[in-house]
Design a protein around this motif. Structure first.
Motif, short mmCIF file in Angstrom:
data_model
loop_
_atom_site.label_atom_id
_atom_site.label_comp_id
_atom_site.label_asym_id
_atom_site.label_seq_id
_atom_site.Cartn_x
_atom_site.Cartn_y
_atom_site.Cartn_z
N ASP A 1 0.84 -1.20 0.00
CA ASP A 1 0.00 0.00 0.00
C ASP A 1 0.88 1.25 0.00
O ASP A 1 2.01 1.22 0.52
CB ASP A 1 -0.91 0.01 1.24
CG ASP A 1 -2.02 -1.03 1.17
OD1 ASP A 1 -2.89 -0.89 0.30
OD2 ASP A 1 -1.98 -1.97 1.98
N PRO A 2 0.38 2.35 -0.56
CA PRO A 2 1.16 3.60 -0.56
C PRO A 2 1.37 4.13 0.86
O PRO A 2 0.62 3.79 1.79
CB PRO A 2 0.30 4.56 -1.38
CG PRO A 2 -0.68 3.70 -2.12
CD PRO A 2 -0.90 2.50 -1.26
N THR B 1 -8.26 17.75 -2.30
CA THR B 1 -6.93 17.57 -2.87
C THR B 1 -6.16 18.87 -2.73
O THR B 1 -6.68 19.96 -3.02
CB THR B 1 -7.02 17.17 -4.35
OG1 THR B 1 -7.67 15.90 -4.44
CG2 THR B 1 -5.62 17.06 -4.98
N HIS C 1 -7.36 3.64 -0.37
CA HIS C 1 -6.27 3.44 0.60
C HIS C 1 -6.50 4.27 1.86
O HIS C 1 -6.28 3.78 2.99
CB HIS C 1 -4.93 3.81 -0.03
CG HIS C 1 -4.56 2.99 -1.22
ND1 HIS C 1 -4.17 1.67 -1.13
CD2 HIS C 1 -4.56 3.29 -2.54
CE1 HIS C 1 -3.92 1.19 -2.33
NE2 HIS C 1 -4.14 2.15 -3.21
N GLU D 1 -7.73 7.14 -7.06
CA GLU D 1 -6.74 6.13 -6.68
C GLU D 1 -6.42 6.18 -5.19
O GLU D 1 -6.10 5.16 -4.57
CB GLU D 1 -5.46 6.32 -7.49
CG GLU D 1 -5.60 6.06 -8.98
CD GLU D 1 -4.30 6.32 -9.72
OE1 GLU D 1 -3.29 5.66 -9.40
OE2 GLU D 1 -4.30 7.18 -10.62
N ALA D 2 -6.50 7.37 -4.61
CA ALA D 2 -6.10 7.54 -3.21
C ALA D 2 -7.19 7.12 -2.23
O ALA D 2 -6.90 6.56 -1.17
CB ALA D 2 -5.72 9.00 -2.95
N MET E 1 -2.22 11.16 1.36
CA MET E 1 -1.24 10.40 0.58
C MET E 1 -1.04 11.06 -0.77
O MET E 1 -1.86 11.88 -1.22
CB MET E 1 -1.69 8.95 0.40
CG MET E 1 -2.99 8.77 -0.34
SD MET E 1 -3.32 7.04 -0.75
CE MET E 1 -2.17 6.78 -2.09
N ALA F 1 -0.81 10.61 -4.74
CA ALA F 1 -1.28 9.72 -5.80
C ALA F 1 -1.67 10.57 -7.00
O ALA F 1 -1.99 11.76 -6.84
CB ALA F 1 -2.48 8.89 -5.33
N GLU G 1 -1.28 16.20 -2.60
CA GLU G 1 -1.78 15.30 -1.56
C GLU G 1 -3.29 15.20 -1.64
O GLU G 1 -3.98 16.21 -1.86
CB GLU G 1 -1.39 15.80 -0.16
CG GLU G 1 0.05 15.58 0.23
CD GLU G 1 0.29 15.91 1.69
OE1 GLU G 1 -0.62 15.65 2.53
OE2 GLU G 1 1.36 16.46 2.00
N HIS G 2 -3.80 14.01 -1.42
CA HIS G 2 -5.23 13.78 -1.29
C HIS G 2 -5.50 13.56 0.20
O HIS G 2 -4.87 12.70 0.83
CB HIS G 2 -5.65 12.58 -2.13
CG HIS G 2 -5.24 12.72 -3.57
ND1 HIS G 2 -5.88 13.56 -4.46
CD2 HIS G 2 -4.20 12.16 -4.25
CE1 HIS G 2 -5.29 13.49 -5.63
NE2 HIS G 2 -4.27 12.65 -5.53
#
Length: 243
Positions: free
Chosen positions: A102-103, A157, A218, A214-215, A207, A209, A165-166
């Motif tokens: 995972d990121p 975002t 996670h 996509e974020a 995170m 991304a 960053e999200h």
């Protein structure tokens, strides 16, 4: 020469009545003032939550959250410094977690046992612009808490010169989960009317991304794992979960 003694004048019935009436009024007014003061004191909001020592608070945040492991405390966007920072953020934990599949997740939580309308936990929409980021509009989301319930949260975002960053976050003020500044202030007022000075917490995960789509899986997974992993006190403080 004979000096005559002064003649004592007896107060009239009217004078006696007026004096007794004045004294009675003073007693009634004094009693009313005392009663009002007592009622005002009884209705004064009282701090309902004890101070959490820094070391004890930090221990509430697990070093292992699902597949993520705590790696470092640097690299997290922090609230802007100001004259009230020490009082606003008397419990502040910043961490970066990484996982094999995972990121990396950047995590921040700030807790205060008093939210009195003057001292209130800052919302991330203030922190990121102060660091030079441009923000998309904030959107409300419901995220799973990992224990069969959900938490009202916000996402946006933040785009800076070096990274995007999200961000997923929620705030808890007493028993409320305000999504805006106005809701946060209202939560404090409602608690005060019930005779309580509420506590407050900000929980933020972010995170890097390419896209928010996509974020989000996670970030939601990390939040759920956080609540599963924390002990009862940690869940109560960060997410208002009593189980």
């Amino acid at each position: 020469m004979t000096v005559e003694a002064p003649i004592a004048v007896e107060p009239s019935d009217d004078a006696v009545y007026k004096n007794s009436l004045v004294n009675r009024r003073h007693l009634i007014m004094g009693g009313a003032f005392c009663l009002a003061a007592g009622m005002a004191y009884a209705r004064t909001p009282q701090v309902a939550f004890p101070v959490v020592e820094k070391e004890d608070f930090e221990k509430l945040i697990p070093e292992t959250i699902g597949s993520w492991q705590f790696r470092t405390s640097s690299g997290v966007v922090l609230p802007p410094p100001d004259a009230l920072s020490d009082r606003l953020y008397d419990n502040l934990v910043t961490r970066v977690y990484s996982a094999p599949a995972d990121p990396a997740i950047m995590f921040l939580t700030a807790y205060s046992n008093t939210q009195d309308g003057v001292l209130q936990v800052h919302r991330p929409e203030i922190c990121y612009p102060a660091g030079g980021y441009n923000l998309t509009p904030t959107r409300p989301v419901d995220i799973e808490n990992g224990l069969g319930g959900s938490i009202p949260a916000n996402v946006f975002t933040a785009t800076g010169r070096e990274r995007t960053e999200h961000v997923l976050y929620w705030t808890r003020v007493g028993n409320e989960f305000p999504l805006t500044w106005s809701q946060q202030r209202l939560a404090v007022v409602k608690a005060n009317l019930n005779g309580v000075i509420p506590d407050g917490v900000l929980v933020r995960a972010s995170m890097i991304a390419p896209t928010f789509e996509e974020a989000m899986p996670h970030l939601s997974k990390f939040a759920a794992e956080l609540n599963r992993t924390m002990n009862k006190q940690g869940r109560a403080l960060l997410s208002g979960i009593k189980a």
